[in-house]
Design a protein around this motif. Structure first.
Motif: not given
Length: 229
Positions: A15-18, A168-179, A184-185, A213-224
């Motif tokens: 999940t790109w680190g989400k 801690v607030s600075v670290q909190f917002y940095d991690k939130t941006i990464n989420v 979008f990846r 059913r078992v499946a490997l799903e790969i999702s690619i965001p296009v427009f949000d």
């Protein structure tokens, strides 16, 4: 009409680190709340100490004004005696009366400050506002060495929970941006289900109508709609 009874599962694989950042955000949020609680405790301790010293100051002020009034009353009596025997003037008597009149409101103000400080301390301690307070003199060490101001300031700054909370607030917002960036990846998930599908409800637990059913799903965001941006 089809009737389905299924058990679904989903396991994020990439999940790109989400997920990791979201867990870190949650831990930082808990840490921030703990520091906020420590800051409130520190503030309460400071307020209690301040209210206690306000009481001591008001008591000392009352004693000073009482002594001043006693002195001014004696001086006024002496001035009046001198005036009656012709050894003083009416102006001196008026000045003595005026000085006494100015000091009496100060005594009333000090008494009111003592009452307000006592109520404030009782409030901070969670007691009844009119509860009786008794001051006990604390023993002090005569050989206590006062540390240097620079060392005290450095230690105090490193222990202040409000400054730690800001970090801690600075670290909190940095991690939130990464989420939000991870949303979008592309991501990969392992999904599956097991259950029964039938047109008759009596066959829902019949192995002849089971499905999985078992499946490997790969999702690619296009427009949000630029939500993440």
């Amino acid at each position: 009409t089809f009737y389905d009874m299924t058990l679904n599962f989903s396991q994020p694989l990439f999940t790109w680190g989400k997920v990791g950042n979201a867990m870190k955000v949650a831990k930082l949020g808990r840490r921030e709340m703990d520091l906020a609680l420590s800051d409130i405790r520190r503030q309460v301790a400071y307020d209690v100490t301040s209210a206690y010293y306000d009481i001591l100051l008001a008591e000392e002020s009352i004693e000073i004004y009482k002594q001043a009034i006693e002195t001014q009353q004696r001086y006024l009596k002496q001035t009046r005696d001198f005036f009656e025997v012709g050894d003083g003037t009416r102006l001196q008597v008026l000045r003595a009366e005026s000085q006494l009149a100015r000091t009496q409101p100060d005594l009333l103000a000090a008494e009111n400050e003592l009452d307000q400080s006592s109520k404030r301390l009782n409030f901070l301690l969670g007691r009844d506002l009119d509860a009786v307070l008794s001051n006990i003199e604390l023993a002090q060490e005569d050989d206590f060495m006062v540390p240097a101001l620079d060392s005290v300031s450095g230690v105090a700054a490193s222990l202040r929970p409000d400054l730690k909370a800001m970090d801690v607030s600075v670290q909190f917002y940095d991690k939130t941006i990464n989420v939000f960036k991870a949303d979008f990846r592309p991501r990969a998930d392992l999904r599956g289900y097991y259950g029964f599908s039938t047109i008759n409800t009596d066959d829902l637990l019949d192995r002849n109508f089971e499905s999985w059913r078992v499946a490997l799903e790969i999702s690619i965001p296009v427009f949000d709609g630029l939500r993440n941006r």
